[in-house]
Scaffold this active site. Structure first.
Site, PDB file in Angstrom:
ATOM      1  N   MET A 285      59.876  41.104 -23.962  1.00  0.00           N
ATOM      2  CA  MET A 285      61.292  41.065 -23.617  1.00  0.00           C
ATOM      3  C   MET A 285      61.731  39.602 -23.537  1.00  0.00           C
ATOM      4  O   MET A 285      60.933  38.717 -23.205  1.00  0.00           O
ATOM      5  CB  MET A 285      61.548  41.759 -22.267  1.00  0.00           C
ATOM      6  CG  MET A 285      61.040  43.192 -22.188  1.00  0.00           C
ATOM      7  SD  MET A 285      61.439  44.233 -23.607  1.00  0.00           S
ATOM      8  CE  MET A 285      63.212  44.375 -23.456  1.00  0.00           C
TER       9      MET A 285
ATOM     10  N   TYR B 215      50.526  77.779 -31.147  1.00  0.00           N
ATOM     11  CA  TYR B 215      50.854  78.872 -32.077  1.00  0.00           C
ATOM     12  C   TYR B 215      52.365  78.954 -32.304  1.00  0.00           C
ATOM     13  O   TYR B 215      52.825  79.237 -33.411  1.00  0.00           O
ATOM     14  CB  TYR B 215      50.298  80.204 -31.580  1.00  0.00           C
ATOM     15  CG  TYR B 215      48.847  80.401 -31.996  1.00  0.00           C
ATOM     16  CD1 TYR B 215      48.478  80.323 -33.342  1.00  0.00           C
ATOM     17  CD2 TYR B 215      47.852  80.640 -31.058  1.00  0.00           C
ATOM     18  CE1 TYR B 215      47.157  80.465 -33.729  1.00  0.00           C
ATOM     19  CE2 TYR B 215      46.522  80.792 -31.433  1.00  0.00           C
ATOM     20  CZ  TYR B 215      46.183  80.703 -32.778  1.00  0.00           C
ATOM     21  OH  TYR B 215      44.881  80.837 -33.167  1.00  0.00           O
TER      22      TYR B 215
HETATM   23  N1  COA Z   1      61.584  35.241 -24.100  1.00  0.00           N
HETATM   24  C1  COA Z   1      62.472  34.291 -24.409  1.00  0.00           C
HETATM   25  N2  COA Z   1      62.206  33.308 -25.277  1.00  0.00           N
HETATM   26  C2  COA Z   1      61.005  33.305 -25.877  1.00  0.00           C
HETATM   27  C3  COA Z   1      60.032  34.280 -25.604  1.00  0.00           C
HETATM   28  C4  COA Z   1      60.375  35.296 -24.667  1.00  0.00           C
HETATM   29  N3  COA Z   1      59.526  36.294 -24.366  1.00  0.00           N
HETATM   30  N4  COA Z   1      58.932  34.010 -26.336  1.00  0.00           N
HETATM   31  C5  COA Z   1      59.226  32.896 -27.050  1.00  0.00           C
HETATM   32  N5  COA Z   1      60.471  32.463 -26.770  1.00  0.00           N
HETATM   33  C6  COA Z   1      61.186  31.327 -27.297  1.00  0.00           C
HETATM   34  C7  COA Z   1      60.729  30.003 -26.680  1.00  0.00           C
HETATM   35  O1  COA Z   1      61.389  29.780 -25.445  1.00  0.00           O
HETATM   36  C8  COA Z   1      61.146  29.058 -27.763  1.00  0.00           C
HETATM   37  O2  COA Z   1      62.530  28.832 -27.664  1.00  0.00           O
HETATM   38  P1  COA Z   1      63.178  27.371 -27.948  1.00  0.00           P
HETATM   39  O3  COA Z   1      62.856  27.068 -29.379  1.00  0.00           O
HETATM   40  O4  COA Z   1      64.633  27.563 -27.680  1.00  0.00           O
HETATM   41  O5  COA Z   1      62.493  26.438 -27.015  1.00  0.00           O
HETATM   42  C9  COA Z   1      60.887  29.814 -29.046  1.00  0.00           C
HETATM   43  O6  COA Z   1      60.876  31.190 -28.685  1.00  0.00           O
HETATM   44  C10 COA Z   1      59.557  29.499 -29.700  1.00  0.00           C
HETATM   45  O7  COA Z   1      58.565  29.637 -28.704  1.00  0.00           O
HETATM   46  P2  COA Z   1      57.268  28.687 -28.674  1.00  0.00           P
HETATM   47  O8  COA Z   1      56.585  28.946 -27.374  1.00  0.00           O
HETATM   48  O9  COA Z   1      57.665  27.282 -28.977  1.00  0.00           O
HETATM   49  O10 COA Z   1      56.459  29.281 -29.924  1.00  0.00           O
HETATM   50  P3  COA Z   1      54.878  29.263 -30.215  1.00  0.00           P
HETATM   51  O11 COA Z   1      54.741  29.799 -31.602  1.00  0.00           O
HETATM   52  O12 COA Z   1      54.289  27.947 -29.898  1.00  0.00           O
HETATM   53  O13 COA Z   1      54.261  30.328 -29.183  1.00  0.00           O
HETATM   54  C11 COA Z   1      54.184  32.433 -28.030  1.00  0.00           C
HETATM   55  C12 COA Z   1      54.551  31.700 -29.332  1.00  0.00           C
HETATM   56  C13 COA Z   1      54.593  33.895 -28.255  1.00  0.00           C
HETATM   57  C14 COA Z   1      52.671  32.328 -27.776  1.00  0.00           C
HETATM   58  C15 COA Z   1      54.933  31.809 -26.823  1.00  0.00           C
HETATM   59  O14 COA Z   1      56.303  31.642 -27.161  1.00  0.00           O
HETATM   60  C16 COA Z   1      54.872  32.626 -25.556  1.00  0.00           C
HETATM   61  O15 COA Z   1      53.885  32.602 -24.867  1.00  0.00           O
HETATM   62  N6  COA Z   1      55.950  33.393 -25.253  1.00  0.00           N
HETATM   63  C17 COA Z   1      56.039  34.196 -24.076  1.00  0.00           C
HETATM   64  C18 COA Z   1      55.492  35.585 -24.370  1.00  0.00           C
HETATM   65  C19 COA Z   1      55.539  36.458 -23.135  1.00  0.00           C
HETATM   66  O16 COA Z   1      54.974  36.133 -22.108  1.00  0.00           O
HETATM   67  N7  COA Z   1      56.213  37.613 -23.261  1.00  0.00           N
HETATM   68  C20 COA Z   1      56.249  38.606 -22.233  1.00  0.00           C
HETATM   69  C21 COA Z   1      57.551  38.610 -21.562  1.00  0.00           C
HETATM   70  S1  COA Z   1      57.511  39.816 -20.250  1.00  0.00           S
END
Ligand code: COA
Length: 279
Positions: free
Chosen positions: A71, A240
């Site tokens: 989310m 069934y």
């Molecule tokens: N909600 C909101 N924004 C999110 C998001 C989330 N769940 N997951 C990623 N984003 C956003 C980041 O804030 C970032 O935004 P920005 O460019 O405006 O700063 C963008 O997506 C890219 O994220 P980034 O962390 O730089 O990408 P990455 O490829 O290095 O890492 C993940 C990818 C998925 C490992 C990492 O983004 C992450 O850990 N996200 C959280 C996942 C999570 O905990 N989800 C559960 C929510 S309950």
């Protein structure tokens, strides 16, 4: 393959490809985190494709390197903090409506194609799909424990239904990640394949499903989800009744043809080949 410019917006892409609808969560710059706008669009897509003949099999996937990063922590959670409970409930209801209520009972076969990151809330629609195939190196995680929230949105339900008690508790309590191979070993997905094979393998599976009698397929998959909560007596009667319903809804001809091919013509043996019948 053709693309359609249907009016469902920019957060969800839909491509139709010979009976397969590839439905892509499309916020790659946010790793396809599900915000209210995406959830609203996805609900429209799920509703529309349920009765759209171009969709025989519904494939759910994500744009770029992510399936979905759960989310949206900003737009789904932080922005709605302190909102009236009517607003909160409405935002949640739209998410759950497509993520599990509609998808779990979908009238078409559904496959989650997990191409990359799959966190938290993404478990719910992924598990709500009938089948799932992951890239071997896709990364899964129940990261909620890090955010001061517990895996709600039916993530906990999806998890305990698929990976077993010890695994479910372990990953929920630690927030540790695991890859596609481990997801397959635990039964969270059906199989894990190298990323470069993911789309072809998914297409192959979808084509197998398209070759089955759809009334039987529908009955069989819904029955699987229902009998889990029934005792043996009720389940036997229910099955069934569902069998009768499927025959009534068009499976009788298919059954007759398949039995004739096996018993009389000796042209078909299910142990060595599929009986293809798209009626
Ligand atoms: N909600 C909101 N924004 C999110 C998001 C989330 N769940 N997951 C990623 N984003 C956003 C980041 O804030 C970032 O935004 P920005 O460019 O405006 O700063 C963008 O997506 C890219 O994220 P980034 O962390 O730089 O990408 P990455 O490829 O290095 O890492 C993940 C990818 C998925 C490992 C990492 O983004 C992450 O850990 N996200 C959280 C996942 C999570 O905990 N989800 C559960 C929510 S309950």
């Amino acid at each position: 393959m053709t693309s359609h410019n249907e009016p469902w917006g920019e957060n969800v892409l839909v491509e139709f490809d010979d009976g397969i609808a590839w439905v892509t969560m499309n916020r790659p710059e946010k790793r396809n985190a599900m915000n209210p706008a995406l959830n609203e669009e996805m609900l429209r897509v799920v509703n529309a494709l349920a009765t759209d003949d171009r969709c025989g099999v519904f494939v759910l996937t994500g744009a770029g390197e992510s399936f979905a990063a759960g989310m949206d922590l900003k737009e789904y959670f932080r922005v709605t903090d302190g909102a009236p409970d009517t607003v909160l409930l409405s935002v949640r209801r739209i998410a759950e409506e497509w993520q599990w209520r509609r998808l779990r009972d979908y009238p078409k076969p559904t496959i989650a194609m997990v191409n990359g990151w799959c966190f938290g809330g993404a478990f719910t629609p992924m598990v709500a799909c009938d089948l799932a195939i992951a890239a071997q190196d896709a990364v899964f995680g129940l990261s909620e424990i890090n955010w001061g929230i517990l895996p709600a949105g039916n993530v906990t339900k999806a998890t305990i239904e698929t990976i077993g008690y010890r695994n479910a508790l372990y990953y929920t309590m630690t927030g540790e990640t695991f890859d596609g191979r481990k997801a397959a070993a635990m039964g969270l997905v059906n199989e894990a394949v190298p990323l470069e094979r993911l789309r072809d393998r998914t297409r192959e599976l979808a084509r197998t499903l398209l070759g089955k009698n759809q009334a039987v397929l529908r009955g069989a998959k819904l029955a699987m989800k229902r009998v889990k909560y029934m005792d043996w007596e009720v389940s036997a009667d229910y099955l069934y009744a569902k069998l009768g319903e499927a025959l009534h809804l068009g499976a009788a001809e298919n059954r007759g043809k398949a039995m004739k091919a096996f018993l009389d013509d000796k042209t078909f043996r299910p142990g060595v080949e599929h009986f293809q019948d798209t009626k």
